[in-house]
Design an enzyme around this catalytic site. Structure first.
Site, short mmCIF file in Angstrom:
data_model
loop_
_atom_site.label_atom_id
_atom_site.label_comp_id
_atom_site.label_asym_id
_atom_site.label_seq_id
_atom_site.Cartn_x
_atom_site.Cartn_y
_atom_site.Cartn_z
N SER A 44 37.80 37.01 42.17
CA SER A 44 38.99 37.06 43.43
C SER A 44 40.03 35.92 41.85
CB SER A 44 38.71 36.65 44.46
OG SER A 44 40.21 36.07 45.00
N TYR A 52 34.90 29.56 48.55
CA TYR A 52 35.40 30.95 48.58
C TYR A 52 36.17 31.35 47.24
CZ TYR A 52 37.83 35.20 48.17
OH TYR A 52 37.94 36.47 48.08
#
Ligand SMILES: NC(=O)c1ccc[n+]([C@@H]2O[C@H](COP(=O)([O-])OP(=O)(O)OC[C@H]3O[C@@H](n4cnc5c(N)ncnc54)[C@H](OP(=O)(O)O)[C@@H]3O)[C@@H](O)[C@H]2O)c1
Length: 320
Positions: A193, A206
């Site tokens: 990501s 995350y």
């Protein structure tokens, strides 16, 4: 032009050195730019069927994973869909079957990666046993419901973030690597990501989990590329999926757009890529900003989203 050359020739040696360094920086940037243009727009994708019959995709019933399943089936690969909801797996299988692609077989395995214990691992291994696996897309992942300080997320969220983003990728890779090494061919794609690229306050775990994916990929790429197995990390910024809760726009592609471009990179010797060119350009410029400015900007954006998330949670709690 000749007057520029003349003035450089008659210049002070220090100016000449600076001009030389400037020219090298410009030439390097230009070559980098040409390389990017080639990778994003000119170079064609590999024939993925040559790696093996099946592509295995985790988190394959929605978003990027489903888009990858559809795109790879269109390329003639047979598909193993893995996700937690059987009804959705059946629906995606039926959607691909209805396309009647020649020689494309679709199987599915039900697995909840948030509970990827020994029993679940054994079930996935058994489901993959005997299949000629050419491609693995480690896509499944989870983020926070909305940005929060680390002490505010629950223990269950902490466990899920590691299980689904990190452990799923590590174990799925271990399951397919031995046969890929034996065949001396295979391609593994790990979906990271854009949040792995920056300091990401209020999405700390995350962002750290996605950074793990990138580092893990880089090391595996170095270990296995000479053995015929390509390991690549693909970096989306926002893609319009349920997880992102964002509508399609110029900077937010649909999952189908992302996967179609992503397929073109699979197997090429690029360990870390941003398949959607707008994301690659965004990354290029953000990399050149002072990191404290990026961190401050992200913190203030996330504080705003957190405030709205907390308000919504409080409203929901009241109406229960
Ligand atoms: N979308 C973005 O903007 C974005 C940006 C950067 C990175 N990413 C990364 O891209 C990947 C895919 O994200 P996405 O946005 O496509 O997600 P998504 O639309 O929310 O789809 C998630 C998929 O994972 C499955 N899944 C969820 N929980 C699961 C579990 N516990 N066990 C097994 N399968 C589970 C879902 O199946 P069910 O339907 O059964 O729940 C669904 O197929 C993630 O790794 C994410 O971190 C996404």
């Amino acid at each position: 032009m000749s007057s520029i050359v003349d003035s450089i020739q008659s210049a002070d040696p220090a100016v000449k050195v600076l001009a030389g360094v400037g020219a090298i920086i410009l030439a390097t940037a230009f070559l980098e730019f040409l390389g990017q243009v080639n990778r994003q727009f000119i170079r064609s994708g590999k024939n993925l069927k040559k790696y093996g019959k099946y592509a295995v995709i985790t988190g394959a019933t929605d978003g990027i994973g489903k888009a990858y399943a559809m795109a790879l089936a269109k390329k003639g690969m047979s598909i193993v869909l893995i996700s937690r909801t059987e009804a959705k797996l059946v629906a995606v299988k039926e959607e691909i079957d209805a396309k009647n692609y020649a020689d494309v077989d679709v199987k599915y395995i039900v697995c909840d990666y948030s509970k990827f214990d020994d029993k679940a691992k054994a079930a996935v291994k058994a489901g993959l046993d005997g299949l000629d696996i050419g491609v693995l897309i480690n896509n499944v992942g989870v983020s926070y419901r909305y940005p929060r300080f680390f002490h505010e997320i629950t223990d269950e969220e902490v466990i899920n973030l590691t299980e689904m983003n990190v452990n799923s990728t590590v174990w799925m890779t271990r399951f397919v690597l031995p046969q890929m090494l034996e065949k001396k061919k295979g391609a593994i794609v790990n979906i990271s990501s854009g949040s792995a690229m920056y300091t990401l306050p209020l999405l700390a775990q995350y962002s750290a989990a996605k950074s793990f994916i990138e580092k893990f990929t880089l090391a595996l790429h170095a270990e296995y590329s000479s053995k015929g197995v390509s390991v690549q990390c693909q970096i989306p910024f926002y893609v319009s999926t349920k997880l992102a809760k964002m509508r399609k726009s110029f900077t937010v592609p649909t999952p189908d757009q992302f996967a179609k471009l992503g397929c073109k990179f699979i197997g090429h010797d690029d360990p870390v890529v941003s398949p959607y060119w707008v994301h690659a350009v965004m990354g290029y410029f953000m990399d050149r900003l002072p990191s404290f400015i990026v961190t401050k900007g992200i913190m203030s954006m996330h504080l705003g989203i957190r405030k709205r998330g907390l308000k919504k949670d409080a409203k929901n709690a009241k109406s229960e």
